[in-house]
Design a protein around this motif. Structure first.
Motif, mmCIF file in Angstrom:
data_model
loop_
_atom_site.group_PDB
_atom_site.id
_atom_site.type_symbol
_atom_site.label_atom_id
_atom_site.label_comp_id
_atom_site.label_asym_id
_atom_site.label_seq_id
_atom_site.Cartn_x
_atom_site.Cartn_y
_atom_site.Cartn_z
ATOM 1 N N LYS A 118 35.564 51.603 33.993
ATOM 2 C CA LYS A 118 36.462 51.056 32.699
ATOM 3 C C LYS A 118 36.254 49.329 33.184
ATOM 4 C CE LYS A 118 40.498 51.917 31.530
ATOM 5 N NZ LYS A 118 41.818 52.313 31.626
ATOM 6 N N MET A 119 35.858 48.888 32.060
ATOM 7 C CA MET A 119 35.596 47.293 31.894
ATOM 8 C C MET A 119 36.395 46.453 31.197
ATOM 9 S SD MET A 119 31.204 47.728 32.243
ATOM 10 C CE MET A 119 31.119 46.257 33.065
ATOM 11 N N THR A 120 36.614 45.301 31.356
ATOM 12 C CA THR A 120 37.438 44.440 30.797
ATOM 13 C C THR A 120 36.837 42.917 30.881
ATOM 14 O OG1 THR A 120 39.394 45.684 31.688
ATOM 15 C CG2 THR A 120 39.817 43.356 30.658
ATOM 16 N N LYS A 121 36.918 42.393 29.544
ATOM 17 C CA LYS A 121 36.522 41.103 29.287
ATOM 18 C C LYS A 121 37.638 40.430 28.665
ATOM 19 C CE LYS A 121 33.112 38.370 26.913
ATOM 20 N NZ LYS A 121 32.612 37.970 25.540
ATOM 21 N N ARG A 122 37.974 39.079 28.996
ATOM 22 C CA ARG A 122 38.956 38.088 28.396
ATOM 23 C C ARG A 122 38.251 37.622 27.117
ATOM 24 N NH1 ARG A 122 43.253 35.278 31.111
ATOM 25 N NH2 ARG A 122 44.335 34.427 29.199
ATOM 26 N N ILE A 123 38.863 37.738 26.093
ATOM 27 C CA ILE A 123 38.246 37.094 24.764
ATOM 28 C C ILE A 123 39.081 36.012 24.131
ATOM 29 C CG2 ILE A 123 36.919 39.238 24.267
ATOM 30 C CD1 ILE A 123 39.074 39.807 22.083
#
Length: 150
Positions: A145-150
């Motif tokens: 699972k990967m997360t990116k702040r937008i």
């Protein structure tokens, strides 16, 4: 030490322990896992699913203080039903007493009674201690699972 079902009237203790965990997550990740604060309205609205009949929501108490909890449920998956550990937290003051394993084994017993053959969970990459414990319990990595702040 007893494993007891967490009831709605114990929601404040439950919420306090999850807040404690969130502070830990903030230290090891770039984002808080939960968007929580100590507001009374948040406590009142805290995870109503945790208290449904088909949900496993149990804790361990020491001197009337909740020190460990496991929230889990059964979800539908392409190959049938799967048990899912949504949240497992042990207060730092209670770590090293095998409470997480006791709660996990109780959850497995619950799943077996419902004829569920698989159990899943998510663990933060940065939480190496928890990941190692889950590996010892037989969990295998099967997703990223990967997360990116937008």
């Amino acid at each position: 030490m007893k494993i007891l079902k967490i009831k709605k009237n114990k929601k404040k203790k439950d919420y306090r322990l999850v807040l404690e965990a969130n502070e830990f997550y903030k230290k090891i990740t770039s984002f808080p896992v939960y968007d929580l604060n100590k507001d009374k309205k948040n406590v009142a609205n805290f995870c109503p699913a945790y208290f449904k009949n088909d949900y496993f929501s149990y804790g361990i108490y020491e001197e009337k203080q909740l020190v460990a909890l496991l929230h889990g449920y059964i979800k539908r998956a392409p190959r049938g039903k799967v048990g899912y550990i949504e949240n497992m937290v042990v207060s730092p003051s209670a770590q090293g007493k095998w409470y997480s394993k006791k709660l996990y084994l109780a959850f497995l017993k619950f799943l077996k009674s419902k004829k569920v053959k698989y159990c899943q969970l998510d663990v933060l990459y940065q939480n190496k201690k928890a990941a190692e414990i889950y590996r010892k319990w037989g969990f295998k990595e099967d997703a990223l699972k990967m997360t990116k702040r937008i």
